[in-house]
Design a protein around this motif. Structure first.
Motif, mmCIF file in Angstrom:
data_model
loop_
_atom_site.group_PDB
_atom_site.id
_atom_site.type_symbol
_atom_site.label_atom_id
_atom_site.label_comp_id
_atom_site.label_asym_id
_atom_site.label_seq_id
_atom_site.Cartn_x
_atom_site.Cartn_y
_atom_site.Cartn_z
ATOM 1 N N LEU A 254 -11.805 10.686 11.599
ATOM 2 C CA LEU A 254 -11.945 9.534 10.708
ATOM 3 C C LEU A 254 -13.336 8.908 10.855
ATOM 4 O O LEU A 254 -13.589 7.810 10.356
ATOM 5 C CB LEU A 254 -10.868 8.490 11.012
ATOM 6 C CG LEU A 254 -9.450 8.886 10.595
ATOM 7 C CD1 LEU A 254 -8.419 7.900 11.122
ATOM 8 C CD2 LEU A 254 -9.340 8.993 9.083
ATOM 9 N N ILE B 284 -7.957 3.362 4.724
ATOM 10 C CA ILE B 284 -6.977 4.294 5.281
ATOM 11 C C ILE B 284 -6.096 3.524 6.259
ATOM 12 O O ILE B 284 -6.601 2.830 7.149
ATOM 13 C CB ILE B 284 -7.679 5.466 6.000
ATOM 14 C CG1 ILE B 284 -8.521 6.275 5.003
ATOM 15 C CG2 ILE B 284 -6.670 6.366 6.691
ATOM 16 C CD1 ILE B 284 -9.386 7.336 5.656
ATOM 17 N N ASP C 66 -0.048 6.102 5.402
ATOM 18 C CA ASP C 66 -0.566 6.545 4.109
ATOM 19 C C ASP C 66 -0.319 8.034 3.882
ATOM 20 O O ASP C 66 -0.271 8.832 4.824
ATOM 21 C CB ASP C 66 -2.077 6.288 4.026
ATOM 22 C CG ASP C 66 -2.408 4.884 3.538
ATOM 23 O OD1 ASP C 66 -1.514 4.229 3.006
ATOM 24 O OD2 ASP C 66 -3.570 4.463 3.707
ATOM 25 N N VAL D 203 -2.158 11.143 2.679
ATOM 26 C CA VAL D 203 -3.591 11.421 2.626
ATOM 27 C C VAL D 203 -3.860 12.881 2.305
ATOM 28 O O VAL D 203 -3.050 13.763 2.593
ATOM 29 C CB VAL D 203 -4.281 11.059 3.967
ATOM 30 C CG1 VAL D 203 -4.201 9.562 4.227
ATOM 31 C CG2 VAL D 203 -3.673 11.836 5.136
ATOM 32 N N ILE E 188 -10.194 13.365 6.342
ATOM 33 C CA ILE E 188 -9.398 12.765 5.274
ATOM 34 C C ILE E 188 -10.277 12.627 4.038
ATOM 35 O O ILE E 188 -11.309 11.958 4.078
ATOM 36 C CB ILE E 188 -8.865 11.380 5.681
ATOM 37 C CG1 ILE E 188 -8.045 11.479 6.967
ATOM 38 C CG2 ILE E 188 -8.041 10.785 4.555
ATOM 39 C CD1 ILE E 188 -6.846 12.373 6.872
ATOM 40 N N VAL F 106 -6.789 9.167 -0.445
ATOM 41 C CA VAL F 106 -5.558 8.436 -0.139
ATOM 42 C C VAL F 106 -4.797 8.223 -1.440
ATOM 43 O O VAL F 106 -5.381 7.845 -2.456
ATOM 44 C CB VAL F 106 -5.871 7.064 0.505
ATOM 45 C CG1 VAL F 106 -4.579 6.316 0.804
ATOM 46 C CG2 VAL F 106 -6.690 7.236 1.770
ATOM 47 N N ARG G 261 1.681 4.424 -0.754
ATOM 48 C CA ARG G 261 1.446 3.578 0.419
ATOM 49 C C ARG G 261 2.688 2.730 0.718
ATOM 50 O O ARG G 261 3.203 2.034 -0.162
ATOM 51 C CB ARG G 261 0.236 2.682 0.199
ATOM 52 C CG ARG G 261 0.026 1.626 1.278
ATOM 53 C CD ARG G 261 -1.337 0.977 1.175
ATOM 54 N NE ARG G 261 -2.374 1.876 1.665
ATOM 55 C CZ ARG G 261 -3.685 1.627 1.587
ATOM 56 N NH1 ARG G 261 -4.109 0.507 1.001
ATOM 57 N NH2 ARG G 261 -4.550 2.488 2.057
#
Length: 704
Positions: free
Chosen positions: A365, A387, A391, A393, A405, A408, A413
């Motif tokens: 990330l 993020i 989530d 992804v 990632i 999203v 969500r």
């Protein structure tokens, strides 16, 4: 790469030979050896280009072309089985437009208008090993792999050990060949690899390889110990029809006792097929097993019969493949890892999903900005979407690139998903985690009191490009760091380990993973590394910004540890002759230089370095023979445009003659080589009275 439309006949013939050999080798590795050498995406790209060349140059499409073959020849290890009905492969599609084309082709072939009803089925494409099961009188008499489509391998005894495969059927046709896919679930795959690793045996790259390797065992007991599963989705020879449609025939197989895929559905036209594709793709990570696309088939079996087959594929079916480098999954959590330089690195913990042939459960990330949906400069990325744990992804992986990632899906969500708050204290030692101005990364200020930094520094110290001590890898470092009797807490401790073990009556050889021979080998490997080249030592210290290339630069310029240590000790960041000399080295900037100098001026770190070096014989980096060289020992600066060689070549030749190449002009510069466009460096040389020559004069000086 030259476009196929631009190839002439000779070029096309040469490329055809290369591509055909590559595809044939890939088929052998994947289908026969269960050890793929290239990714599915790379294989598909090779085969599509080969087909494009054959379309433009039909004379190249010989009988031996891999585009006209299915799978690979069966292994000589197993008895052969000739299929009563060939086991073919499927045509592949990658774009939505290709599905519309598929529907159009079928309608034209069947002479159906655009408004005529035409029903399809859509089902997940299982990523496993194709298997054909032959039942006579309701009893399983034979199981065979696909092989080359005509002839497969007899794996009957192995197939009998799979719980999903019935050995007897009630109410089945007298002769029935049931076809489907042998696979392994994600959970079973992880457990198998854990057992293999614990036993010191080979681990598998992905569930497909594990399933194929497990089914194709000479010892059925090994297959029986492996957690294999089976989905039924087709049939070969049969003495009476199962049903009038594909969907009803699948239901009949389920009634006979086979496991069929519950996601299989009927679809009315291309639009419904693409809806099914998107829905199955979204569920991909939650299925617990690998799929690599969705298969579409004409539902009515009488129409399948009319449509028939091409040489290697049915006209009535197509596989819509997922992008090999992308997959959707759920972000379970965000963990923070602390590196050797104190960097707090966020890691995404994912619901495992296969991407590009590899099971991915973690992804980078990058930093807190990336999580928040912005770049380091504050600009929006991913449309500004942040993020959050929970989530849904999209994971991206290409080749050996660390998964990350890519996107999203905000529509999925969870309502209680809260924005992620990046920690401002180190999760390992509790020290403040500070983000300096201009730095994208937040760092722990704990230094050597931070156990995570200490462990990572030690792992770096014993890495391949550093001390590379056989038998002392990352796992052993973690063990010794946590040990209370024979701890390794800093590099110097490695070189006192043998003496400390002797003092403790050789307790090491009684521990898990260590026997008398392995302990002896470890101590011998440590002893051999007491003699180390200067460049490896500098790299092994784990100084921030100092990679292998920088370590080589520093070692070449200072020559010996004594000279390097004295210069770094005497240097002051930003000023003084030692600082000027350090930053004058071509490739050493102010940031790197400050990092090195600061390391030698931090009391605890310097003491650790001194304790280490006391155990070592640091060798001078081998220098080129420069007898008679007119520039040996001189500091040279290149500026402007060189016309007869590249800057890299000029630098390499100068260093080979014993010169030091600097990136800036200073009082220590002996010679400036100025080409057209020389600017501030030429003016600086004039101001300091440094000798300046052009490129031709330089070439005459060094002898051409």
């Amino acid at each position: 790469m030259v476009a196929v439309a631009e190839l002439n006949a000779a070029q096309a013939g040469a490329e055809w030979q290369r591509l055909a050999a590559a595809v044939a080798r890939a088929n052998q590795a994947y289908h026969t050896e269960d050890a793929p050498e290239i990714s599915d995406a790379d294989y598909d790209a090779l085969k599509r280009r080969l087909q494009a060349i054959e379309t433009r140059f039909p004379e190249l499409a010989s009988a031996g072309s891999p585009t006209g073959q299915v799978g690979a020849a069966p292994s000589e290890t197993f008895a052969k089985v000739r299929h009563a009905v060939r086991m073919l492969s499927l045509e592949n599609a990658f774009e939505p437009e290709e599905i519309t084309d598929f529907d159009d082709r079928i309608r034209r072939y069947l002479n159906l208008g655009p408004d005529a009803a035409l029903i399809y089925t859509a089902e997940p494409k299982i990523d496993g090993l194709s298997l054909s099961l032959r039942y006579v009188g309701g009893r399983l008499v034979q199981a065979a792999t696909r092989g080359d489509g005509e002839t497969g391998e007899n794996v009957t005894e192995n197939a009998r050990t799979i719980a999903d495969i019935p050995t007897t059927l009630s109410g089945a046709p007298e002769v029935l060949e049931v076809r489907g896919e042998v696979y392994m679930s994600h959970a079973d795959f992880a457990a198998l690899n854990a057992r293999q690793e614990a036993a010191g045996a080979k681990t598998f790259a992905n569930p497909r390889n594990a399933a194929a390797g497990s089914l194709r065992q000479l010892d059925a007991a090994i297959t029986a110990a492996r957690p294999l599963r089976f989905f039924a989705y087709a049939w070969g020879e049969h003495s009476e029809p199962l049903a009038p449609t594909q969907m009803e025939a699948i239901a009949r197989l389920g009634a006979l006792g086979f496991v069929t895929n519950p996601l299989t559905r009927r679809c009315d036209g291309p639009s419904a097929l693409l809806d099914a594709y998107r829905e199955i793709e979204q569920k991909r990570a939650t299925l617990g097993y690998d799929i690599d696309g969705v298969v579409y088939k004409v539902d009515e079996l009488s129409l399948q019969h009319r449509l028939g087959y091409r040489s290697t594929t049915p006209r009535w079916a197509i596989a819509h493949k997922f992008p090999a480098e992308l997959a959707w999954t759920r972000l379970e959590a965000i963990d923070i890892q602390v590196g050797r330089t104190g960097a707090l690195s966020p890691v995404a913990r994912l619901l495992p999903v296969t991407v590009g042939g590899v099971v991915v459960s973690n992804a980078t990330l990058h930093n807190e900005d990336y999580i928040a949906g912005r770049s380091a400069s504050g600009e929006a990325i991913r449309g500004g979407k942040d993020i959050r744990p929970g989530d849904w992804v999209q994971v991206y992986r290409a080749g050996d690139v660390i998964p990350k990632i890519a996107d999203v899906d905000l529509s999925k969500r969870p309502v209680d998903a809260a924005p992620y708050v990046f920690p401002t204290t180190c999760p390992e030692c509790g020290s403040d985690a500070v983000r300096e101005e201009g730095d994208a990364v937040r760092r722990c200020t704990g230094g050597l009191i931070c156990p995570a930094q200490a462990v990572e520094k030690l792992k770096h110290f014993v890495s391949r490009a550093a001390f590379d001590i056989e038998g002392l890898g990352a796992r052993q470092i973690e063990m010794f760091f946590a040990d209370e009797t024979l701890p390794i807490r800093e590099p110097a401790d490695i070189f006192t380990l043998a003496a400390r073990d002797a003092a403790h009556l050789s307790k090491l050889k009684n521990r898990d993973g260590f026997g008398e021979k392995s302990v002896t080998n470890l101590f011998q490997a440590i002893e051999e590394r007491r003699t180390i080249p200067l460049n490896r030592l500098i790299f092994a210290l784990g100084i921030r910004h100092v990679g292998e290339s920088a370590a080589n630069l520093l070692a070449r310029n200072y020559g010996t540890w004594a000279a390097f240590e004295a210069a770094m000790t005497a240097a002051t960041v930003g000023e003084g002759p030692e600082w000027e000399a350090l930053t004058a080295i071509d490739g050493v900037g102010a940031v790197l230089a400050a990092s090195v100098v600061n390391s030698f001026h931090q009391e605890a770190e310097r003491a650790s370095i001194d304790r280490l070096v006391a155990h070592l014989d640091v060798q001078e980096v081998a220098r080129p023979r420069t007898d008679g060289s007119p520039v040996a020992g001189k500091t040279v600066v290149f500026t402007g445009t060189l016309e007869k060689m590249t800057r890299a070549e000029a630098k390499a030749r100068a260093e080979a003659l014993g010169a030091k190449v600097a990136g800036s002009v200073s009082t220590k510069t002996d010679l400036v080589v100025a080409g057209p466009g020389a600017g501030s460096k030429a003016k600086q040389a004039e101001a300091l009275g440094v000798e300046m020559i052009d490129e031709d004069a330089w070439l005459r000086l060094i002898g051409g």
